[in-house]
Motif scaffolding. Structure first.
Motif, PDB file in Angstrom:
ATOM      1  N   THR A  70      -2.165 -48.281 -50.633  1.00  0.00           N
ATOM      2  CA  THR A  70      -0.981 -48.901 -50.045  1.00  0.00           C
ATOM      3  C   THR A  70      -0.448 -48.010 -48.926  1.00  0.00           C
ATOM      4  N   ARG A 130       0.951 -52.104 -59.027  1.00  0.00           N
ATOM      5  CA  ARG A 130       1.605 -53.331 -58.549  1.00  0.00           C
ATOM      6  C   ARG A 130       3.092 -53.339 -58.941  1.00  0.00           C
ATOM      7  N   GLU A 171      -0.770 -53.699 -48.208  1.00  0.00           N
ATOM      8  CA  GLU A 171      -1.418 -53.459 -49.499  1.00  0.00           C
ATOM      9  C   GLU A 171      -2.694 -54.275 -49.607  1.00  0.00           C
ATOM     10  N   ARG A 205       5.002 -50.814 -56.950  1.00  0.00           N
ATOM     11  CA  ARG A 205       5.060 -51.274 -55.563  1.00  0.00           C
ATOM     12  C   ARG A 205       6.180 -52.293 -55.381  1.00  0.00           C
ATOM     13  N   TRP A 245      -6.227 -57.816 -47.398  1.00  0.00           N
ATOM     14  CA  TRP A 245      -4.940 -57.131 -47.426  1.00  0.00           C
ATOM     15  C   TRP A 245      -3.801 -58.107 -47.159  1.00  0.00           C
TER      16      TRP A 245
END
Lengths: 95, 343
Positions: free
Chosen positions: A2, A35, A58, A38, A66
């Motif tokens: 990321t 995840r 990401e 994030r 992405w």
């Protein structure tokens, strides 16, 4: 992987992000947050970016591989052309 | 009161298994700079992604500020002061796990001899794969373990062509005695204890409630560390000594590399769960705030259970040090201006 980019972020936001990611250059953060983390970090950034801009790139299970999220003022918006993500910027009328 | 938006919620934190095992820092200041944990020395400043690290090892010549510790605690990162001669002081706030379920389970197991024996046997069983240890007494197990370790030392000594005169160390001062080999073993074991300690605290178990070891404040740490010495610290000490690397630092860095290669943190977490939890169960990871009740089990905490009466406000004073403590407070300085003054 990321990547987060912060531009003109308010005081303390960049520092806060360095607890999760590595700042490889001013305002450019790289890391491997899960995840869940994030999403939670993004919520906080979007909420506090105010006059700056935040961009998060990401990996995503799409054709491009992405996805991008953006927040802040005068941001460029990712738009979806049938699965292809492109960026749209506002047209400023010169006054 | 300033707005503390930077506080991490338990859900913001990486699980222990997803973290880097340790970061070693020496001859630097650890400070807080714009909500970041900054490692500062004469030459440069580095920001530490503490939420990605399980334990920060502070070596000689470090200085830590209150602000840095606040952020480390908030990141669920443990801090361990390590020094020359293997001296260690360990500090852990609340790890990423905020529940007490595992701790209660551990206390339950350790205080019932049949259960305790079962766990101790399982610990030995991990070291004798393929052997049935379910009927052996603790005395027999100790004997087997002694034989196994002696064999290991001899085997590695022969392999590297080193003279081995037996393990020598003085409890409490591991570096006071022994040859290079023994010192390297002690150094590597010290680092391994730090890592195991971190995982135990991070999962919310107690370092003091051991099953095989008993009495010491780090009994459970020694129990867990003993599972890995044969694969990690013993071969490492012989390898390094044979290569002429006999500094404590060599032991620490080599161990860290090996831990990263083999994902030892994940193994420790898995093993602790296997030992303490009934098969296939995960510890409930809630930071539940309950009050115990002998009939209902638990009732909600954070509630005033007093009978509510408008004329009678319960005096809920915070528990504190009372008026018995002595405070040492520095001189008042001018209030800092907004923002950090940059040079």
């Amino acid at each position: 992987m990321t990547v987060i980019i912060l531009i003109a972020a308010p005081e303390g936001l960049r520092g806060h992000l360095t607890r999760w990611m590595v700042e490889v250059h001013a305002g450019v953060f790289v890391g491997n947050p899960s995840r869940r983390i994030r999403d939670r970090l993004w919520e906080l950034l979007a909420d506090r970016i105010r006059d700056g801009q935040a961009i998060l790139v990401e990996q995503a299970p799409n054709e491009q591989g992405w996805a991008v999220r953006t927040a802040g003022t005068d941001r460029w918006r990712p738009i979806d052309f049938d699965g292809l993500i492109l960026s749209a910027r506002n047209r400023h009328t010169t006054s | 009161m300033a707005d503390i938006w930077w506080k991490a919620h338990p859900q913001d934190l990486h699980r222990l298994t997803d973290r880097v095992s340790s970061v070693y820092i020496e001859r630097s200041h650890l400070d807080r700079d714009e909500n970041a944990i900054a490692i500062i020395n004469k030459r440069e400043t580095v920001r530490l992604p503490a939420a990605l690290v399980a334990v920060v090892l502070l070596g000689p010549g470090t200085r830590v500020t209150h602000g840095a510790m606040q952020l480390l605690a908030d990141s669920g990162t443990a801090v361990c002061w390590v020094g020359e001669q293997g001296v260690r002081l360990y500090a852990a706030g609340l790890g990423p796990s905020r529940g007490a379920a595992l701790l209660q389970r551990q206390a339950w197991l350790v205080s019932r001899p049949p259960e305790r024996l079962r766990v101790a046997r399982a610990m030995y069983g991990m070291r004798f794969p393929g052997e049935d240890v379910s009927e052996l007494t603790m005395q027999q197990l100790r004997g087997r373990e002694g034989t196994r370790v002696r064999k290991l030392y001899k085997q590695h000594a022969d392999q590297h062509d080193l003279a081995w005169h037996g393990r020598v160390y003085k409890p409490g001062d591991a570096f006071a005695a022994g040859d290079d080999l023994n010192r390297m073993l002690s150094a590597a074991n010290t680092a391994l204890y730090g890592i195991c300690h971190t995982v135990i605290v991070g999962l919310g178990a107690s370092p003091g409630l051991g099953f095989v070891h008993t009495g010491a404040a780090t009994s459970f740490v020694m129990d867990i560390a003993d599972l890995y010495k044969a694969d990690y610290t013993i071969p490492l000490a012989f390898e390094l000594t044979a290569a002429g690397l006999v500094e404590e630092r060599d032991a620490r860095t080599a161990l860290r590399d090996r831990i990263a290669e083999t994902k030892l943190l994940t193994t420790i977490v898995r093993d602790i769960k296997i030992l303490l939890l009934p098969e296939g169960e995960e510890p409930p990871d809630s930071d539940a705030n309950h009050l115990w009740d002998e009939h209902a089990g638990t009732v909600a905490g954070g509630v005033n259970w007093g009978v509510f009466d408008e004329d009678y406000e319960t005096d809920l004073t915070e528990p504190d040090l009372g008026d018995q403590h002595i405070a040492v407070i520095g001189p008042e300085l001018d209030a800092p201006t907004q923002g950090t003054g940059r040079p």
